[in-house]
Motif scaffolding. Sequence first.
Motif, PDB file in Angstrom:
ATOM      1  N   PRO A 188       5.704   4.466   0.631  1.00 32.83           N
ATOM      2  CA  PRO A 188       4.900   3.566  -0.198  1.00 32.83           C
ATOM      3  C   PRO A 188       5.662   2.328  -0.655  1.00 32.83           C
TER       4      PRO A 188
ATOM      5  N   TYR B 102       6.475  -0.003  -3.534  1.00 33.42           N
ATOM      6  CA  TYR B 102       6.448   0.107  -4.989  1.00 33.42           C
ATOM      7  C   TYR B 102       6.718  -1.208  -5.694  1.00 33.42           C
TER       8      TYR B 102
ATOM      9  N   SER C  75       0.815  -1.208   0.000  1.00 35.80           N
ATOM     10  CA  SER C  75       0.000   0.000   0.000  1.00 35.80           C
ATOM     11  C   SER C  75       0.850   1.261   0.000  1.00 35.80           C
ATOM     12  N   TYR C  76       0.211   2.360  -0.336  1.00 37.12           N
ATOM     13  CA  TYR C  76       0.870   3.657  -0.343  1.00 37.12           C
ATOM     14  C   TYR C  76       1.321   4.056   1.057  1.00 37.12           C
TER      15      TYR C  76
ATOM     16  N   GLN D 248      11.033   6.504  -6.716  1.00 32.27           N
ATOM     17  CA  GLN D 248      10.154   5.381  -7.060  1.00 32.27           C
ATOM     18  C   GLN D 248      10.838   4.485  -8.087  1.00 32.27           C
TER      19      GLN D 248
END
Length: 142
Positions: free
Chosen positions: A41, A43, A12-13, A111
């Motif tokens: 988060p 990723y 989840s974020y 990310q």
Amino acid sequence: TTRLVDTLVGGSYNGLVSFWDLRKGAQPIEVSLVEHSHGDPVYGIEWIQSRTGSECVSVSTDGRILWWDVRRLGSGPVDSMLLHMPAAAAASFGGGVASSGAGGAEQQHSQESASSAASAVTSRSTTHPSSSASSTRGVVGV
């Protein structure tokens, strides 16, 4: 991959990892606790090959890789590793600014670097104190 086609694992974020068994309904049956989860988060999350078929690995922009047994997410990860990206590599990667704080070196990852780390998992062998057998875990070199 897991042997069970009716099970899902997700990140989840908010950094939590959740496990669903679709035969038991739409709500997750196991969720990691905030204090044992990622601080950023998730990723990337992947099932890993194990004897039980219940282990996965997650990666986050908090710079950590966490290994989980989805039957006991509330107990925290079974293993962890802090990713380290040298300053020169971080600069060429377009992310990752290293800074030193009171707790030691801290790493901020983009990310893209977290996603790259998830796809770059290779194997290493780790022996758990509860068992005399070795199990395979992933190691990431960034």
